[in-house]
Motif scaffolding. Structure first.
Motif, short mmCIF file in Angstrom:
data_model
loop_
_atom_site.label_atom_id
_atom_site.label_comp_id
_atom_site.label_asym_id
_atom_site.label_seq_id
_atom_site.Cartn_x
_atom_site.Cartn_y
_atom_site.Cartn_z
N GLN A 35 0.80 -1.22 0.00
CA GLN A 35 0.00 0.00 0.00
C GLN A 35 0.84 1.26 0.00
O GLN A 35 0.33 2.34 -0.29
CB GLN A 35 -0.93 0.01 1.22
N GLN A 80 -8.34 -2.81 8.03
CA GLN A 80 -8.43 -2.31 6.66
C GLN A 80 -7.17 -2.63 5.86
O GLN A 80 -7.26 -2.95 4.67
CB GLN A 80 -8.71 -0.80 6.65
N ARG A 81 -6.01 -2.57 6.49
CA ARG A 81 -4.77 -2.90 5.79
C ARG A 81 -4.77 -4.36 5.37
O ARG A 81 -4.40 -4.68 4.25
CB ARG A 81 -3.55 -2.63 6.68
N SER A 141 -7.29 -5.03 2.60
CA SER A 141 -6.76 -4.53 1.34
C SER A 141 -5.73 -5.50 0.77
O SER A 141 -5.69 -5.76 -0.44
CB SER A 141 -6.12 -3.15 1.57
N LYS A 158 -7.28 -8.48 -0.98
CA LYS A 158 -7.82 -8.21 -2.32
C LYS A 158 -6.85 -8.61 -3.41
O LYS A 158 -7.24 -8.80 -4.55
CB LYS A 158 -8.19 -6.73 -2.45
#
Length: 167
Positions: A40, A50-51, A54, A57
């Protein structure tokens, strides 16, 4: 990303094999968050959940399904006594983000919504990491040792899979 950085993270993950379960889990969680940071970029750091989501994904649906079919995932989410009795906060209410609901989501959505199931599995692992940080005692209950051993195996698989996605 430099190959040396990927190799360093991979070596950190592999070196956890000789550590006790709680230390290995903690070290692999740190490695997983490093992978998320690398993917990221430094400017996009966010909360662990959230990290990690992500990062997930980047995984293909087939990779996620294979991971969710691993025996350690089954053993963890169908643990006896139930995982929710070990992880749930004694004051936890039956709300949308309750431990019981999250575990049920992993059980029910592994085939139909694997990404959602993996996100919920990641939340289970995050809650376990939080418990460890606050003195989750493996000596006081034999069931805690089993939870930590299974979670360690799952986190190892996730770490190896996500490191393979680093460019």
């Amino acid at each position: 990303m430099e190959n040396s950085e990927r190799e360093q993270i991979l070596n950190e993950i592999i070196s956890t094999q000789s550590l006790p379960d709680n230390e290995a889990f903690d070290a692999m969680w740190a490695a997983l968050t490093k992978v998320a940071d690398v993917m990221q970029g430094e400017s996009e750091r966010d909360l662990d959940r959230q990290r990690i989501e992500s990062l997930f994904k980047k995984l293909s649906e087939e990779e996620i399904k294979r991971l969710l079919k691993d025996g350690s995932v089954d053993s963890l989410i169908f643990l006896d006594p139930p995982l929710e009795t070990i992880l749930a906060d004694p004051d936890e209410k039956a709300v949308e983000d309750s431990t019981m609901r999250i575990i049920a989501e992993v059980r029910s959505s592994r085939d139909s919504a694997p990404r959602e199931a993996l996100a919920n599995l990641g939340e289970i692992l995050r809650r376990l990491r939080d418990k460890l940080a606050h003195g989750f005692n493996t000596e006081s209950s034999p069931g805690n040792n089993e939870v930590l051993l299974l979670a360690r195996k799952i986190l190892y698989l996730i770490c190896i899979l996500t490191v393979s996605k680093l460019d």
